[in-house]
Motif scaffolding. Structure first.
Motif, PDB file in Angstrom:
ATOM      1  N   VAL A  16       0.823  -1.202   0.000  1.00  0.00           N
ATOM      2  CA  VAL A  16       0.000   0.000   0.000  1.00  0.00           C
ATOM      3  C   VAL A  16       0.864   1.261   0.000  1.00  0.00           C
ATOM      4  O   VAL A  16       0.549   2.237  -0.660  1.00  0.00           O
ATOM      5  CB  VAL A  16      -0.964  -0.003   1.210  1.00  0.00           C
ATOM      6  CG1 VAL A  16      -1.790   1.272   1.265  1.00  0.00           C
ATOM      7  CG2 VAL A  16      -1.869  -1.220   1.145  1.00  0.00           C
ATOM      8  N   GLY A  17       1.963   1.239   0.736  1.00  0.00           N
ATOM      9  CA  GLY A  17       2.842   2.394   0.816  1.00  0.00           C
ATOM     10  C   GLY A  17       2.534   3.298   1.992  1.00  0.00           C
ATOM     11  O   GLY A  17       2.706   4.514   1.916  1.00  0.00           O
ATOM     12  N   VAL A  18       2.082   2.703   3.105  1.00  0.00           N
ATOM     13  CA  VAL A  18       1.808   3.472   4.321  1.00  0.00           C
ATOM     14  C   VAL A  18       2.915   3.193   5.327  1.00  0.00           C
ATOM     15  O   VAL A  18       3.277   2.038   5.552  1.00  0.00           O
ATOM     16  CB  VAL A  18       0.439   3.089   4.927  1.00  0.00           C
ATOM     17  CG1 VAL A  18       0.244   3.733   6.284  1.00  0.00           C
ATOM     18  CG2 VAL A  18      -0.680   3.483   3.988  1.00  0.00           C
ATOM     19  N   GLN A  68       1.230   6.833   0.596  1.00  0.00           N
ATOM     20  CA  GLN A  68       1.220   6.745  -0.864  1.00  0.00           C
ATOM     21  C   GLN A  68       0.643   5.406  -1.282  1.00  0.00           C
ATOM     22  O   GLN A  68       0.529   4.495  -0.475  1.00  0.00           O
ATOM     23  CB  GLN A  68       2.641   6.877  -1.420  1.00  0.00           C
ATOM     24  CG  GLN A  68       3.286   8.192  -1.092  1.00  0.00           C
ATOM     25  CD  GLN A  68       4.700   8.257  -1.629  1.00  0.00           C
ATOM     26  OE1 GLN A  68       5.194   7.332  -2.231  1.00  0.00           O
ATOM     27  NE2 GLN A  68       5.345   9.375  -1.403  1.00  0.00           N
ATOM     28  N   HIS A  69       0.334   5.296  -2.551  1.00  0.00           N
ATOM     29  CA  HIS A  69      -0.133   4.016  -3.069  1.00  0.00           C
ATOM     30  C   HIS A  69       1.002   3.355  -3.834  1.00  0.00           C
ATOM     31  O   HIS A  69       1.714   4.000  -4.582  1.00  0.00           O
ATOM     32  CB  HIS A  69      -1.342   4.217  -3.985  1.00  0.00           C
ATOM     33  CG  HIS A  69      -2.535   4.734  -3.237  1.00  0.00           C
ATOM     34  ND1 HIS A  69      -3.265   3.937  -2.398  1.00  0.00           N
ATOM     35  CD2 HIS A  69      -3.080   5.959  -3.167  1.00  0.00           C
ATOM     36  CE1 HIS A  69      -4.231   4.651  -1.854  1.00  0.00           C
ATOM     37  NE2 HIS A  69      -4.140   5.881  -2.313  1.00  0.00           N
ATOM     38  N   GLY A  70       1.178   2.080  -3.605  1.00  0.00           N
ATOM     39  CA  GLY A  70       2.216   1.330  -4.304  1.00  0.00           C
ATOM     40  C   GLY A  70       3.470   1.177  -3.476  1.00  0.00           C
ATOM     41  O   GLY A  70       3.599   1.724  -2.391  1.00  0.00           O
ATOM     42  N   ASN A  71       4.383   0.400  -3.984  1.00  0.00           N
ATOM     43  CA  ASN A  71       5.622   0.115  -3.280  1.00  0.00           C
ATOM     44  C   ASN A  71       6.572   1.306  -3.349  1.00  0.00           C
ATOM     45  O   ASN A  71       6.724   1.927  -4.394  1.00  0.00           O
ATOM     46  CB  ASN A  71       6.275  -1.133  -3.878  1.00  0.00           C
ATOM     47  CG  ASN A  71       7.400  -1.649  -3.008  1.00  0.00           C
ATOM     48  OD1 ASN A  71       7.443  -1.396  -1.813  1.00  0.00           O
ATOM     49  ND2 ASN A  71       8.293  -2.375  -3.615  1.00  0.00           N
ATOM     50  N   HIS A  97       7.510   1.283  17.829  1.00  0.00           N
ATOM     51  CA  HIS A  97       7.507   0.432  16.649  1.00  0.00           C
ATOM     52  C   HIS A  97       7.140   1.232  15.401  1.00  0.00           C
ATOM     53  O   HIS A  97       6.691   2.371  15.490  1.00  0.00           O
ATOM     54  CB  HIS A  97       6.569  -0.765  16.814  1.00  0.00           C
ATOM     55  CG  HIS A  97       5.140  -0.431  17.106  1.00  0.00           C
ATOM     56  ND1 HIS A  97       4.698  -0.019  18.328  1.00  0.00           N
ATOM     57  CD2 HIS A  97       4.048  -0.474  16.314  1.00  0.00           C
ATOM     58  CE1 HIS A  97       3.400   0.173  18.299  1.00  0.00           C
ATOM     59  NE2 HIS A  97       2.970  -0.077  17.080  1.00  0.00           N
ATOM     60  N   VAL A  98       7.389   0.605  14.266  1.00  0.00           N
ATOM     61  CA  VAL A  98       7.088   1.193  12.949  1.00  0.00           C
ATOM     62  C   VAL A  98       6.064   0.286  12.283  1.00  0.00           C
ATOM     63  O   VAL A  98       6.194  -0.933  12.305  1.00  0.00           O
ATOM     64  CB  VAL A  98       8.358   1.304  12.082  1.00  0.00           C
ATOM     65  CG1 VAL A  98       8.014   1.805  10.684  1.00  0.00           C
ATOM     66  CG2 VAL A  98       9.383   2.212  12.743  1.00  0.00           C
ATOM     67  N   ILE A  99       5.055   0.896  11.657  1.00  0.00           N
ATOM     68  CA  ILE A  99       4.037   0.162  10.915  1.00  0.00           C
ATOM     69  C   ILE A  99       4.261   0.411   9.426  1.00  0.00           C
ATOM     70  O   ILE A  99       4.410   1.552   9.016  1.00  0.00           O
ATOM     71  CB  ILE A  99       2.618   0.632  11.297  1.00  0.00           C
ATOM     72  CG1 ILE A  99       2.331   0.405  12.769  1.00  0.00           C
ATOM     73  CG2 ILE A  99       1.570  -0.051  10.411  1.00  0.00           C
ATOM     74  CD1 ILE A  99       1.050   1.041  13.252  1.00  0.00           C
ATOM     75  N   THR A 100       4.277  -0.649   8.638  1.00  0.00           N
ATOM     76  CA  THR A 100       4.328  -0.531   7.182  1.00  0.00           C
ATOM     77  C   THR A 100       3.246  -1.411   6.593  1.00  0.00           C
ATOM     78  O   THR A 100       3.001  -2.514   7.074  1.00  0.00           O
ATOM     79  CB  THR A 100       5.693  -0.939   6.596  1.00  0.00           C
ATOM     80  OG1 THR A 100       5.927  -2.313   6.900  1.00  0.00           O
ATOM     81  CG2 THR A 100       6.813  -0.079   7.142  1.00  0.00           C
ATOM     82  N   ILE A 101       2.611  -0.900   5.565  1.00  0.00           N
ATOM     83  CA  ILE A 101       1.567  -1.677   4.890  1.00  0.00           C
ATOM     84  C   ILE A 101       1.797  -1.591   3.392  1.00  0.00           C
ATOM     85  O   ILE A 101       2.067  -0.539   2.865  1.00  0.00           O
ATOM     86  CB  ILE A 101       0.153  -1.142   5.213  1.00  0.00           C
ATOM     87  CG1 ILE A 101      -0.090  -1.176   6.723  1.00  0.00           C
ATOM     88  CG2 ILE A 101      -0.900  -1.958   4.492  1.00  0.00           C
ATOM     89  CD1 ILE A 101      -1.369  -0.518   7.159  1.00  0.00           C
TER      90      ILE A 101
END
Length: 101
Positions: A16-18, A68-71, A97-101
């Motif tokens: 997703v790019g979050v 953002q959207h995408g990698n 912590h860090v969140i990535t989606i």
């Protein structure tokens, strides 16, 4: 503190790019520690991120830095998130912590 240097995270591939960072300790601390801290500098793949695009997400102890959207991939094939405190900082910032989606 600025003397502590830079904290760098090598991020996994994102669909997703979050990207969000969460801080400790308490449920309502991200606004003061991160969102309103003008002495916190955050970089993604060497580019400084603008504070005005950040928001509280998904709860009050986390701040979404990128939505953002995408990698998101740097020149090396990986993404790197870097956080540092600038001179003049008086706020303790404790990343949990860090969140990535």
């Amino acid at each position: 503190s600025p003397e502590s240097g830079r904290l760098v995270f090598k991020l996994p591939k994102m669909e997703v790019g979050v990207i969000a960072v969460c801080v400790c300790c308490g449920k309502d601390v991200a606004e003061l520690m991160v969102l309103e801290n003008e002495f916190l500098q955050v970089e993604l793949n060497g580019l400084i991120l603008n504070h005005t695009s950040w928001d509280i997400w998904p709860e009050k102890k986390c701040v979404r830095l990128v939505s953002q959207h995408g990698n998101i991939v740097g020149d090396s094939g990986h993404s790197y998130l870097s956080l540092s405190l600038l001179e003049g900082n008086t706020q303790n910032v404790k990343i949990s912590h860090v969140i990535t989606i």
